[in-house]
Design an enzyme around this catalytic site. Structure first.
Site, short mmCIF file in Angstrom:
data_model
loop_
_atom_site.label_atom_id
_atom_site.label_comp_id
_atom_site.label_asym_id
_atom_site.label_seq_id
_atom_site.Cartn_x
_atom_site.Cartn_y
_atom_site.Cartn_z
N ASN A 1 2.51 11.04 9.07
CA ASN A 1 3.62 11.09 9.88
C ASN A 1 4.54 9.55 10.20
O ASN A 1 3.83 8.76 10.13
CB ASN A 1 3.35 11.36 11.42
CG ASN A 1 2.83 12.72 11.43
OD1 ASN A 1 3.66 13.72 10.88
ND2 ASN A 1 1.71 13.04 12.24
N HIS B 1 0.91 -1.32 0.10
CA HIS B 1 0.02 0.03 -0.02
C HIS B 1 1.04 1.26 -0.04
O HIS B 1 0.62 2.15 0.69
CB HIS B 1 -1.02 0.05 1.27
CG HIS B 1 -1.97 -0.99 0.97
ND1 HIS B 1 -3.09 -1.27 0.26
CD2 HIS B 1 -2.15 -2.17 1.84
CE1 HIS B 1 -3.68 -2.35 0.06
NE2 HIS B 1 -3.32 -2.95 1.45
#
Length: 528
Positions: free
Chosen positions: A422, A280
Site C-alpha cells: 500500500n 530497495h
C-alpha cells in the site's frame, strides 16, 4: 567416439560478421563449403571455393528464396546417424552427402519489428529453413556441430585446430543447447508479435525469451544464482544502457535501477528537470526542479538516510554540477539518458559508482507486457501505462483543489504509481516530503510517510515537517476514513485517490469536515 571429423560445412547467415575469416579457416582445414544465396556470393567473392546449395539439392532457390534448404539432401546430411548402417545405406542409395558443421543465423525478425516495419515485411523476415536446419543439426549433435552466432566461430576453430579438424562431443552438445534456445527465443518473438497484431491478450500458449547480457555473481542473496537477459523489447533502460564505469551490476542493482528509470520516465524532460532516488525498488525521494542539481537536492531532502547507497535516475543529460552533488554521498548507480564529458570525468573520481547511459527515456504510455513467475505458472499482464495527465480528475469534496494543489496532486500520483502498495505519498512544491510503501495496512503507510517527514524536518532543523500544507496521494482507495485522518493530522490539505470504495461517502464526509479538497482519478496503481 566423441571426436568427429568435419568434412563438409553448410553456411547460411544473415549476419556476415566474421564470415569470410571463418570460411577461410574452415577451408584451411580441408573442409568443403556449401552455402546459400548472398552467403555463397560473399564467400565466392573472397576467392574461396563454395558449392551453392542448389547444386547440392538439384533444385534452384525458388519462391523468392522461401524454398532452398528444405530438401532431403540437406536434412538427410544433417540428420543421418553416422554409425547407423541403415542410415548410411539410405545416404548411399539417395546420393546424400554428410554435413558435419552447420552455420546459420536467422533472418533478422526481431530487428525488423523493432524498426517498425510493416506487417508484410515482418512476415518475410520470419525464417523457416534456418530454424529447421538448426533443430535438425542440434538433434544430431552426436555427429554434427551447429553454430548460430558469430561469437562461437573462435570456439569451433580452436577445437578444429586442437583436434586435427575434429570437434568434440562436449562442444557439440553445448552448441546444440544454445541452438535450441535460440530458435525458442526466435519463435517466442514471432508468436508474441502476432498476438499483439491480433490484439490477443490471452493466447493459448505464451513464451518469453532473451539473450544473455550478464551472468551475475548471485541473485537477491549470495546463495542464489542469477543471470540477466535482454528481450526483444527495446525499451530504453537498464537492459539497453551502456555502462561507462563502476563495478559489475548486481541482481539488486539491476532491479532497483529499472524501478528508478521507469519512475523518472513519468517526468517529461522537455517540461522539467527531475530526479528519482530509489532504495530497495521503492522511491525514497522524487522532485522536479529548474535544473538537475536542484531536483536532486530536493529529492534527497525527502529521506537522506534511505538515499545512502541508493540509485539515482535523471530525466536529462547528466551535467557536472549534478554529478558533483550526487557524488557527495555514497551512491550505487546513476542512470540518465546521456552525460556530458565533464560529468563523466566527475563521476570517474568514484571508481565503484556505476554510471549508465540509456540513450533515451522509456515512454510511460507505451504498451507492453510484464511477467512474473509463480509456483508452476507465469502471470502475464499489460504494462501499467496509465498516466495521470490523461486522467479525468473528479472533485468529490465541497472544496476544489487550488491550481497549486492540483499541480502537486498530479505530481504525487505520478510517484505513487511506482511505489509498492500500500502506498501513501506526501508532496509539496513538486517534491516528495514523505513516502509510505509496502505496508499491509494503508493507514500504516500514511503513518510511516508522516513519520519520515518528521525525521526529515528534524535533520534539516525545520520548525515543522513539510507535510504541513502538503498534498497526499494514495495508489488505491481509502477503505476507511482512518488513513485520510492520519493525513489530515500530518497537515495535508488535498488528496488524490482512485475512489471506488463502498465507504467513499464516509471518506468524502471526513474530508469535507476538515476542509480537505479531494479528487478521484478512477484509476488504481497497485504495485506488488
Amino acid at each position: 567416439m566423441t571426436d568427429h571429423r568435419v568434412t563438409r560445412a553448410l553456411l547460411s547467415v544473415s549476419d556476415k560478421t566474421g564470415l569470410i575469416e571463418f570460411a577461410r579457416a574452415l577451408a584451411g582445414h580441408g573442409i568443403d563449403l556449401v552455402s546459400t544465396g548472398g552467403t555463397a556470393k560473399a564467400i565466392a567473392a573472397a576467392g574461396l571455393k563454395v558449392t551453392d546449395v542448389s547444386d547440392l539439392t538439384g533444385f534452384p532457390e525458388m519462391m523468392d528464396g522461401r524454398v532452398k534448404t528444405l530438401h532431403p539432401k540437406v536434412h538427410g546430411g544433417l540428420l543421418a546417424i553416422r554409425g547407423n548402417a541403415e542410415h548410411a545405406q539410405s545416404m548411399k542409395d539417395h546420393g546424400i552427402a554428410p554435413i558435419d558443421l552447420l552455420v546459420v543465423n536467422l533472418y533478422p525478425f526481431e530487428a525488423t519489428v523493432d524498426e517498425g516495419a510493416g506487417f508484410e515485411e515482418c512476415i518475410e523476415n520470419i525464417d523457416i529453413g534456418g530454424p529447421a536446419m538448426i533443430r535438425a543439426a542440434a538433434k544430431n549433435h552426436d555427429d554434427v556441430a551447429v553454430v548460430v552466432e558469430p561469437e562461437d566461430y573462435q570456439a569451433v576453430l580452436g577445437e578444429l585446430a586442437a583436434n586435427k579438424g575434429a570437434t568434440k562431443l562436449a562442444l557439440r552438445r553445448r552448441l546444440a543447447a544454445k541452438a535450441y534456445a535460440r530458435t525458442a527465443v526466435y519463435d517466442a518473438a514471432i508468436s508474441n508479435w502476432l498476438a499483439g497484431v491480433l490484439k490477443d491478450d490471452a493466447p493459448d500458449f505464451r513464451s518469453f525469451g532473451g539473450r544473455l547480457i550478464q551472468a551475475l555473481r548471485y541473485g537477491e542473496n549470495p546463495h542464489q544464482t542469477a543471470s540477466f537477459y535482454r528481450t526483444p523489447d527495446r525499451r530504453p533502460g537498464v537492459a539497453t544502457a551502456r555502462q561507462l564505469q563502476g563495478r559489475e551490476l548486481s541482481y539488486n542493482n539491476i532491479n532497483d535501477t529499472d524501478a528508478a528509470y521507469e519512475c523518472i520516465a513519468e517526468f517529461d524532460a522537455g517540461r522539467t528537470a527531475a530526479c528519482v532516488i530509489v532504495k530497495h525498488a521503492n522511491p525514497c525521494g522524487v522532485a522536479e526542479g529548474a535544473d538537475l542539481v536542484s531536483a536532486y537536492r530536493r529529492a534527497l531532502a525527502c529521506d537522506s538516510t534511505s538515499a545512502y547507497g541508493g540509485i539515482v535516475a535523471l530525466n536529462r543529460t547528466l551535467d557536472a554540477e549534478a554529478a558533483r552533488a550526487i557524488t557527495e554521498i555514497f551512491t550505487e548507480v546513476i542512470i540518465a539518458p546521456y552525460a556530458t564529458d565533464e560529468a563523466i570525468a566527475v563521476v570517474a573520481g568514484r571508481r565503484n559508482l556505476r554510471l549508465l547511459l540509456a540513450g533515451g527515456l522509456p515512454d510511460p504510455r507505451a504498451a507492453g507486457l510484464t511477467a512474473k513467475t509463480v509456483a508452476g505458472g507465469l502471470l502475464v499482464q499489460s504494462r501499467d501505462n496509465a498516466v495521470v495527465d490523461d486522467m479525468i480528475l473528479k472533485t468529490v469534496t465541497k472544496r476544489a483543489p487550488s491550481d497549486a494543489e492540483l499541480r502537486d496532486l498530479k505530481f504525487a500520483f505520478r510517484v505513487a504509481k511506482h511505489v509498492k502498495s500500500n502506498t501513501i505519498v506526501y508532496a509539496r512544491d513538486l517534491a516528495t516530503v514523505g513516502i509510505g510503501a509496502g505496508q499491509m495496512s494503508r493507514v500504516d503507510s500514511a503513518r510511516i510517510a508522516a513519520r519520515k517527514a518528521h525525521d526529515a524536518a528534524a535533520e534539516a532543523k525545520l520548525a515543522e515537517p513539510m507535510t504541513r500544507g502538503a498534498v497526499v496521494a494514495s495508489d488505491a482507495f481509502f477503505p476507511f476514513a482512518d488513513g485520510l485522518l492520519v493525513a489530515v493530522e500530518a497537515g495535508a490539505t488535498a488528496v488524490i485517490q482512485p475512489g471506488g470504495s463502498v465507504r467513499d461517502d464516509e471518506v468524502i464526509a471526513a474530508a469535507d469536515e476538515h476542509g480537505i479538497a479531494m479528487v478521484f482519478t478512477g484509476v488504481r496503481h497497485f504495485r506488488h
